[in-house]
Design a protein around this motif. Structure first.
Motif, short mmCIF file in Angstrom:
data_model
loop_
_atom_site.label_atom_id
_atom_site.label_comp_id
_atom_site.label_asym_id
_atom_site.label_seq_id
_atom_site.Cartn_x
_atom_site.Cartn_y
_atom_site.Cartn_z
N THR A 186 79.45 48.13 25.29
CA THR A 186 78.07 48.23 24.82
C THR A 186 77.34 49.25 25.68
N GLY A 187 76.19 49.69 25.17
CA GLY A 187 75.35 50.58 25.95
C GLY A 187 75.94 51.97 26.12
N THR A 188 75.40 52.69 27.08
CA THR A 188 75.80 54.08 27.33
C THR A 188 77.21 54.15 27.89
N LEU A 189 77.96 55.14 27.40
CA LEU A 189 79.28 55.43 27.96
C LEU A 189 79.10 56.54 29.00
N TYR A 190 79.30 56.19 30.25
CA TYR A 190 79.15 57.15 31.34
C TYR A 190 80.52 57.76 31.65
N ILE A 191 80.56 59.09 31.69
CA ILE A 191 81.80 59.79 32.03
C ILE A 191 81.49 60.72 33.18
N GLU A 192 82.12 60.47 34.31
CA GLU A 192 81.82 61.23 35.52
C GLU A 192 83.08 61.92 36.04
N GLN A 193 82.92 63.19 36.37
CA GLN A 193 84.00 63.95 36.97
C GLN A 193 83.79 64.08 38.46
N LYS A 194 84.84 63.72 39.23
CA LYS A 194 84.81 63.86 40.69
C LYS A 194 86.12 64.51 41.10
N GLY A 195 86.05 65.79 41.49
CA GLY A 195 87.28 66.49 41.83
C GLY A 195 88.18 66.58 40.61
#
Length: 302
Positions: A212-221
């Motif tokens: 549910t809610g926002t799908l957060y996609i984060e790139q780190k290295g």
């Protein structure tokens, strides 16, 4: 002369006693083997302590170990096959039963609007069935010995944006949105572009189906983190997420076979990376460390 006779007499007695011990050892091994069962942890014992007998006993026990492992592996494979057949049968039967029911409704009504509605539902059921069969076929290929990979440098951001665009209508229907955070928009990783696309599709599809809610996609290295809220986090077991046919819904409702994350794991690992899941309060985090700096990236994400 008498001494010589006594010497040979003692030698014969010793040889006779050794033969008696060897015979007794053979009879004891025969008894132990007759009583040995495939589920038993019992091993042959040796009371004749010369080097050759102990070596023979060790080899026989090694052989028994190998046979028991083979039996256990065969039993496990049989259980896995039964479980797979049960899951596949249920998952294929669900859309077929639904389609058949709506076809009957279609045949019983002359209302064109209802016929159109039922026809649309039947078509969707058949699409669901096709997706199930595609997942099962791909998983079967992945678990086999040969699955071709074309490894090259792939830019993460453009590929991920392409896949997200494919799901734009689904995000709109659920009134949700993805939120991307890239510290390096030019980052490249090693992988098969087509199979990496499939990984992203499966992760996003899983987030839409179960989150549910926002799908957060984060790139780190050289890593990506997908995270979103889940409605019943207490039912979620991150360590089981990538097992085939795993679902938090034990009644197996819905149109997914529970293979999406298993396929994602197989593909990522075949590309030299690693994927795992974590639960943080009400959030499910799925993390991918790509082949470029896999070990370093996993340590950074912990």
């Amino acid at each position: 002369m008498l001494i010589l006779i006594c010497f040979f007499g003692i030698l014969l007695l010793f040889a006779g006693f050794r033969l008696y011990l060897y015979g007794k050892q053979m009879r004891e091994w025969t008894r132990q083997l007759q009583e040995l069962s495939p589920q038993s942890n019992q091993r042959l014992t040796c009371f004749v302590r010369d080097k050759a007998t102990k070596a023979l006993c060790l080899e026989m026990n090694n052989y028994i170990d190998a046979q028991q492992k083979a039996v256990l592996k065969s039993q496990e494979a049989e259980r896995e096959l039964k479980y797979t057949i049960a899951c596949v049968s249920h998952d294929i039967r669900t859309p077929l039963t639904g389609a058949f029911g709506y076809i009957q409704l279609f045949e019983k009504t002359s209302d064109e609007k209802k016929q159109k509605k039922y026809g649309t539902i039947v078509r969707q059921k058949l699409v669901d069935l096709e997706q199930l069969l595609d997942e099962l076929f791909l998983y079967t290929r992945l678990t086999g010995d040969a699955f071709p990979m074309e490894i090259s440098k792939v830019r993460l951001l453009p590929l991920l944006c392409e896949v997200l665009n494919e799901f734009s209508l689904s995000f709109q229907e659920q009134e949700r949105e993805p939120l991307l955070s890239f510290e390096d928009e030019t980052i490249e990783v090693l992988g098969d572009k087509q199979q990496l696309r499939r990984v992203f599709q499966n992760l996003i599809s899983n987030a839409l189906a179960h989150g549910t809610g926002t799908l957060y996609i984060e790139q780190k290295g050289a890593s990506l983190v997908f995270q979103n809220q889940v409605p019943e986090p207490e039912k979620l077991h991150p360590e089981w997420l990538f097992q085939r046919f795993y679902r938090t819904d034990m009644s197996r409702q819905g149109t997914h076979a529970g293979l999406g994350l298993s396929i994602a794991r197989e593909l990522v690992e075949r590309m030299g990376g690693q994927i795992w899941g974590e639960r943080k309060d009400t959030m499910l985090c799925i993390k991918i460390a790509f082949a470029v700096r896999m070990k370093q990236e996993k340590e950074n994400l912990k």
